[in-house]
Design a protein around this motif. Sequence first.
Motif, PDB file in Angstrom:
ATOM      1  N   LYS A  31       0.788  -1.243   0.023  1.00 24.95           N
ATOM      2  CA  LYS A  31       0.110   0.012  -0.164  1.00 24.95           C
ATOM      3  C   LYS A  31       0.783   1.252  -0.038  1.00 24.95           C
ATOM      4  O   LYS A  31       0.309   2.303  -0.367  1.00 24.95           O
ATOM      5  N   LEU A  32       1.973   1.158   0.468  1.00 23.37           N
ATOM      6  CA  LEU A  32       2.926   2.452   0.697  1.00 23.37           C
ATOM      7  C   LEU A  32       3.863   2.574  -0.714  1.00 23.37           C
ATOM      8  O   LEU A  32       4.211   3.834  -0.830  1.00 23.37           O
ATOM      9  N   LYS A  33       4.369   1.399  -1.276  1.00 25.54           N
ATOM     10  CA  LYS A  33       5.246   1.557  -2.237  1.00 25.54           C
ATOM     11  C   LYS A  33       4.660   2.097  -3.639  1.00 25.54           C
ATOM     12  O   LYS A  33       3.322   2.186  -3.798  1.00 25.54           O
ATOM     13  N   PRO A  34       5.615   2.918  -4.254  1.00 23.98           N
ATOM     14  CA  PRO A  34       5.000   3.489  -5.399  1.00 23.98           C
ATOM     15  C   PRO A  34       4.641   2.371  -6.520  1.00 23.98           C
ATOM     16  O   PRO A  34       5.200   1.439  -6.382  1.00 23.98           O
ATOM     17  N   ALA A  35       3.563   2.630  -7.189  1.00 22.74           N
ATOM     18  CA  ALA A  35       3.126   1.564  -8.370  1.00 22.74           C
ATOM     19  C   ALA A  35       4.107   1.634  -9.119  1.00 22.74           C
ATOM     20  O   ALA A  35       4.796   2.328  -9.754  1.00 22.74           O
ATOM     21  N   ASP A  36       4.657   0.301  -9.523  1.00 20.75           N
ATOM     22  CA  ASP A  36       5.710   0.222 -10.508  1.00 20.75           C
ATOM     23  C   ASP A  36       5.148  -0.573 -11.909  1.00 20.75           C
ATOM     24  O   ASP A  36       5.921  -1.007 -12.677  1.00 20.75           O
ATOM     25  N   GLY A  37       3.883  -0.993 -11.864  1.00 18.95           N
ATOM     26  CA  GLY A  37       3.459  -1.481 -13.029  1.00 18.95           C
ATOM     27  C   GLY A  37       3.506  -2.907 -12.956  1.00 18.95           C
ATOM     28  O   GLY A  37       2.601  -3.720 -13.712  1.00 18.95           O
ATOM     29  N   LEU A  38       4.343  -3.670 -12.074  1.00 20.50           N
ATOM     30  CA  LEU A  38       4.516  -4.948 -11.888  1.00 20.50           C
ATOM     31  C   LEU A  38       3.394  -5.525 -10.803  1.00 20.50           C
ATOM     32  O   LEU A  38       2.805  -6.447 -11.180  1.00 20.50           O
ATOM     33  N   LEU A  39       3.383  -4.707  -9.938  1.00 23.90           N
ATOM     34  CA  LEU A  39       2.407  -5.159  -8.653  1.00 23.90           C
ATOM     35  C   LEU A  39       1.410  -4.112  -8.917  1.00 23.90           C
ATOM     36  O   LEU A  39       1.816  -2.742  -8.603  1.00 23.90           O
ATOM     37  N   ALA A  40       0.139  -4.211  -9.055  1.00 18.25           N
ATOM     38  CA  ALA A  40      -1.048  -3.118  -8.980  1.00 18.25           C
ATOM     39  C   ALA A  40      -1.235  -2.882  -7.596  1.00 18.25           C
ATOM     40  O   ALA A  40      -2.134  -3.539  -6.966  1.00 18.25           O
ATOM     41  N   SER A  41      -0.585  -1.842  -7.056  1.00 13.67           N
ATOM     42  CA  SER A  41      -0.741  -1.478  -5.791  1.00 13.67           C
ATOM     43  C   SER A  41      -0.117   0.104  -5.593  1.00 13.67           C
ATOM     44  O   SER A  41       0.057   0.504  -6.652  1.00 13.67           O
ATOM     45  N   GLY A  42       0.135   0.314  -4.567  1.00 14.19           N
ATOM     46  CA  GLY A  42       0.398   1.785  -4.024  1.00 14.19           C
ATOM     47  C   GLY A  42      -0.369   2.707  -3.543  1.00 14.19           C
ATOM     48  O   GLY A  42      -1.494   2.116  -3.300  1.00 14.19           O
ATOM     49  N   PHE A  46      -4.619   1.980  -3.486  1.00 15.55           N
ATOM     50  CA  PHE A  46      -5.042   1.627  -2.210  1.00 15.55           C
ATOM     51  C   PHE A  46      -6.278   2.869  -2.031  1.00 15.55           C
ATOM     52  O   PHE A  46      -7.548   2.613  -1.399  1.00 15.55           O
ATOM     53  N   ALA A  47      -6.306   3.868  -2.278  1.00 18.00           N
ATOM     54  CA  ALA A  47      -7.112   4.794  -1.997  1.00 18.00           C
ATOM     55  C   ALA A  47      -8.410   4.914  -2.949  1.00 18.00           C
ATOM     56  O   ALA A  47      -9.567   4.821  -2.622  1.00 18.00           O
ATOM     57  N   LEU A  48      -8.258   4.226  -4.125  1.00 12.27           N
ATOM     58  CA  LEU A  48      -9.314   3.843  -4.977  1.00 12.27           C
ATOM     59  C   LEU A  48      -9.963   2.609  -4.532  1.00 12.27           C
ATOM     60  O   LEU A  48     -11.020   2.427  -4.600  1.00 12.27           O
ATOM     61  N   ASN A  49      -9.126   1.808  -3.997  1.00 14.21           N
ATOM     62  CA  ASN A  49      -9.751   0.649  -3.547  1.00 14.21           C
ATOM     63  C   ASN A  49     -10.728   1.047  -2.235  1.00 14.21           C
ATOM     64  O   ASN A  49     -11.850   0.351  -2.065  1.00 14.21           O
ATOM     65  N   ILE A  50     -10.173   1.857  -1.339  1.00 12.39           N
ATOM     66  CA  ILE A  50     -11.180   2.483  -0.029  1.00 12.39           C
ATOM     67  C   ILE A  50     -12.260   2.939  -0.626  1.00 12.39           C
ATOM     68  O   ILE A  50     -13.610   2.849  -0.412  1.00 12.39           O
ATOM     69  N   LYS A  51     -12.030   3.695  -1.656  1.00  8.89           N
ATOM     70  CA  LYS A  51     -13.411   4.419  -2.481  1.00  8.89           C
ATOM     71  C   LYS A  51     -14.394   3.724  -2.959  1.00  8.89           C
ATOM     72  O   LYS A  51     -15.389   3.898  -2.819  1.00  8.89           O
ATOM     73  N   ALA A  52     -14.014   2.764  -3.507  1.00  4.97           N
ATOM     74  CA  ALA A  52     -14.989   1.659  -4.271  1.00  4.97           C
ATOM     75  C   ALA A  52     -15.830   1.066  -3.095  1.00  4.97           C
ATOM     76  O   ALA A  52     -16.976   0.623  -3.515  1.00  4.97           O
ATOM     77  N   ASP A  58     -15.119  11.521   0.657  1.00  2.00           N
ATOM     78  CA  ASP A  58     -14.078  11.522  -0.348  1.00  2.00           C
ATOM     79  C   ASP A  58     -12.861  12.051   0.675  1.00  2.00           C
ATOM     80  O   ASP A  58     -11.564  11.785   0.674  1.00  2.00           O
ATOM     81  N   HIS A  59     -13.205  12.871   1.871  1.00  2.00           N
ATOM     82  CA  HIS A  59     -12.127  13.671   2.484  1.00  2.00           C
ATOM     83  C   HIS A  59     -11.455  12.627   3.552  1.00  2.00           C
ATOM     84  O   HIS A  59     -10.259  12.887   3.969  1.00  2.00           O
ATOM     85  N   LEU A  60     -12.224  11.455   3.921  1.00  3.42           N
ATOM     86  CA  LEU A  60     -11.766  10.600   4.829  1.00  3.42           C
ATOM     87  C   LEU A  60     -11.139   9.496   4.030  1.00  3.42           C
ATOM     88  O   LEU A  60     -10.209   8.601   4.778  1.00  3.42           O
ATOM     89  N   VAL A  61     -11.233   9.344   2.820  1.00  4.54           N
ATOM     90  CA  VAL A  61     -10.726   8.157   1.839  1.00  4.54           C
ATOM     91  C   VAL A  61      -9.139   8.532   1.975  1.00  4.54           C
ATOM     92  O   VAL A  61      -8.282   7.417   2.225  1.00  4.54           O
ATOM     93  N   MET A  62      -8.827   9.847   1.576  1.00  3.33           N
ATOM     94  CA  MET A  62      -7.137   9.931   1.687  1.00  3.33           C
ATOM     95  C   MET A  62      -6.739   9.763   3.097  1.00  3.33           C
ATOM     96  O   MET A  62      -5.518   9.247   3.185  1.00  3.33           O
ATOM     97  N   LEU A  63      -7.375  10.091   4.186  1.00  2.00           N
ATOM     98  CA  LEU A  63      -6.744  10.058   5.370  1.00  2.00           C
ATOM     99  C   LEU A  63      -6.711   8.372   5.683  1.00  2.00           C
ATOM    100  O   LEU A  63      -5.606   8.145   6.293  1.00  2.00           O
ATOM    101  N   ALA A  64      -7.523   7.728   5.537  1.00  2.18           N
ATOM    102  CA  ALA A  64      -7.538   6.122   5.586  1.00  2.18           C
ATOM    103  C   ALA A  64      -6.383   5.622   5.060  1.00  2.18           C
ATOM    104  O   ALA A  64      -5.691   4.743   5.356  1.00  2.18           O
ATOM    105  N   ALA A  65      -6.342   6.072   3.534  1.00  2.00           N
ATOM    106  CA  ALA A  65      -5.332   5.255   2.739  1.00  2.00           C
ATOM    107  C   ALA A  65      -3.794   5.773   3.225  1.00  2.00           C
ATOM    108  O   ALA A  65      -2.702   5.082   2.975  1.00  2.00           O
ATOM    109  N   PHE A  66      -3.766   6.747   4.091  1.00  2.00           N
ATOM    110  CA  PHE A  66      -2.428   7.349   4.614  1.00  2.00           C
ATOM    111  C   PHE A  66      -2.234   6.490   5.888  1.00  2.00           C
ATOM    112  O   PHE A  66      -1.254   5.849   6.365  1.00  2.00           O
ATOM    113  N   VAL A  67      -3.327   6.454   6.580  1.00  2.00           N
ATOM    114  CA  VAL A  67      -3.155   5.910   8.189  1.00  2.00           C
ATOM    115  C   VAL A  67      -3.121   4.323   8.284  1.00  2.00           C
ATOM    116  O   VAL A  67      -2.376   3.675   9.033  1.00  2.00           O
TER     117      VAL A  67
END
Length: 169
Positions: A31-42, A46-52, A58-67
């Motif tokens: 969830k923390l590493k930058p997306a590199d194309g090989l592993l669909a993550s980052g 993760f923020a998009l997964n939470i939003k789904a 919306d304003h808590l999605v980014m907070l949750a994606a960080f915390v």
Amino acid sequence: MTGARSLAERLLILLARVAIGGLMIFTAYLKLKPADGLLASGPQTFALNIKAYQILPDHLVMLAAFVIPWAELLAGLLLLLGLRTRAASLVLCLLLASFTAGVVSVIARGMNIECGCFGSFKLLCSGPITWCKVGENALLLALAAWPLVRGPGLLAVDSLLDRPTQPRV
């Protein structure tokens, strides 16, 4: 043994600590590493997964994606080391219980989304969220709760810190 835990139980608790702590460190990394194309993550994925899940505004999605990833990482490391084991275990139990509530909410609303918990990796369940994911989370919750209830087990820093010291004369 009366009152004391057997060597076998302490060993099994150690294995549970290593398994759940290692898994949480791995999921935090995804969830923390930058997306590199090989592993669909980052973080963005993760923020998009939470939003789904359509649970948080919306304003808590980014907070949750960080915390969430940082909480998983810190609690996973502490659990792996056996340092503040019960507190780390409690944090992971609360996280897993909230994840499970989110999964049940998705099932109850008939949503067809994937979990996104492990990036492109799957633990036991694959595809869209089903009751399998609730069972998977229940298993993880049981592993995380064991050190909370029974203590740190073998090879724990907590065991070193809790040893009574001899008074100096």
